[in-house]
Design a protein around this motif. Structure first.
Motif, short mmCIF file in Angstrom:
data_model
loop_
_atom_site.label_atom_id
_atom_site.label_comp_id
_atom_site.label_asym_id
_atom_site.label_seq_id
_atom_site.Cartn_x
_atom_site.Cartn_y
_atom_site.Cartn_z
N PHE A 1 0.81 -1.15 0.04
CA PHE A 1 -0.05 0.05 -0.04
C PHE A 1 0.95 1.26 -0.04
CE2 PHE A 1 -3.08 -3.26 1.82
CZ PHE A 1 -4.20 -2.97 0.95
N ILE A 2 2.19 1.13 0.86
CA ILE A 2 2.86 2.33 0.47
C ILE A 2 3.43 2.86 -0.59
CG2 ILE A 2 5.00 1.10 1.14
CD1 ILE A 2 4.67 3.62 3.24
N ALA A 3 3.33 1.76 -1.69
CA ALA A 3 3.64 2.30 -3.13
C ALA A 3 2.71 2.93 -3.83
CB ALA A 3 4.01 0.92 -3.72
N LEU A 4 1.51 3.10 -3.07
CA LEU A 4 0.29 3.80 -3.97
C LEU A 4 0.58 5.15 -4.13
CD1 LEU A 4 -2.74 1.95 -2.62
CD2 LEU A 4 -1.72 1.88 -4.75
N THR A 5 1.49 5.82 -3.02
CA THR A 5 1.63 7.27 -3.04
C THR A 5 2.66 7.44 -4.16
OG1 THR A 5 1.21 7.20 -0.89
CG2 THR A 5 2.32 9.30 -1.63
N PRO A 6 3.99 6.94 -4.19
CA PRO A 6 4.53 7.22 -5.60
C PRO A 6 3.93 6.95 -6.74
CG PRO A 6 5.74 5.75 -3.82
CD PRO A 6 4.47 5.76 -3.37
N LEU A 7 3.06 5.76 -6.89
CA LEU A 7 2.54 5.72 -7.96
C LEU A 7 1.53 7.01 -8.57
CD1 LEU A 7 1.13 3.81 -10.34
CD2 LEU A 7 -0.47 3.12 -8.69
N SER A 8 0.85 7.49 -7.43
CA SER A 8 -0.05 8.45 -7.86
C SER A 8 0.91 9.78 -8.10
CB SER A 8 -1.13 8.98 -6.46
OG SER A 8 -0.18 9.22 -5.64
N LEU A 9 1.90 10.01 -7.44
CA LEU A 9 2.88 11.09 -7.84
C LEU A 9 3.48 10.91 -9.34
CD1 LEU A 9 4.77 11.72 -4.77
CD2 LEU A 9 2.65 13.06 -5.47
#
Length: 121
Positions: free
Chosen positions: A31-39
């Motif tokens: 789930f922590i990888a979703l933030t860089p994905l959105s960026l």
């Protein structure tokens, strides 16, 4: 300036791929990888939108307004789907992971809707 968005987006895409690889190798959804994905999505969208946004005209203002307007309804739909899903116990997710999902959906929805509006108008 557009090359800067492209470079940052590429770096963020590599970081996201690495985080997803490590998380999935550990047997969990990262789930922590979703933030860089959105960026990453935001950077690539800004790469596309910058030529339209550098001219502060009526078209740019309309793209932003309509993009935010449609994002509002898309986010309402996400919440309407998430609330019963969580309430009925269909998925079990921690509050922190839910915040990652909601923040990522918000960022991606706003910028993707602006790209769609730029293509339409």
């Amino acid at each position: 300036m557009t090359k800067g968005y492209l470079i940052i987006g590429s770096i963020m895409a590599l970081q996201t791929a690495f985080l997803f690889f490590i998380g999935l190798s550990a047997g969990e959804f990262p789930f922590i990888a979703l933030t860089p994905l959105s960026l990453t999505v935001m950077s690539f969208c800004m790469h596309y939108l910058y030529p339209q946004f550098k001219d502060k005209d009526e078209r740019m203002r309309m793209i932003r307004e309509k993009g935010i307007f449609y994002s509002y309804f898309a986010l309402l739909t996400f919440f309407i789907i998430l609330m019963p899903t969580l309430g009925l116990g269909v998925i079990e997710i921690t509050a922190l992971n839910l915040m990652y999902v909601i923040a990522s959906l918000t960022i991606m929805t706003v910028f993707i809707s602006m790209v769609i509006m730029a293509k339409i108008y």
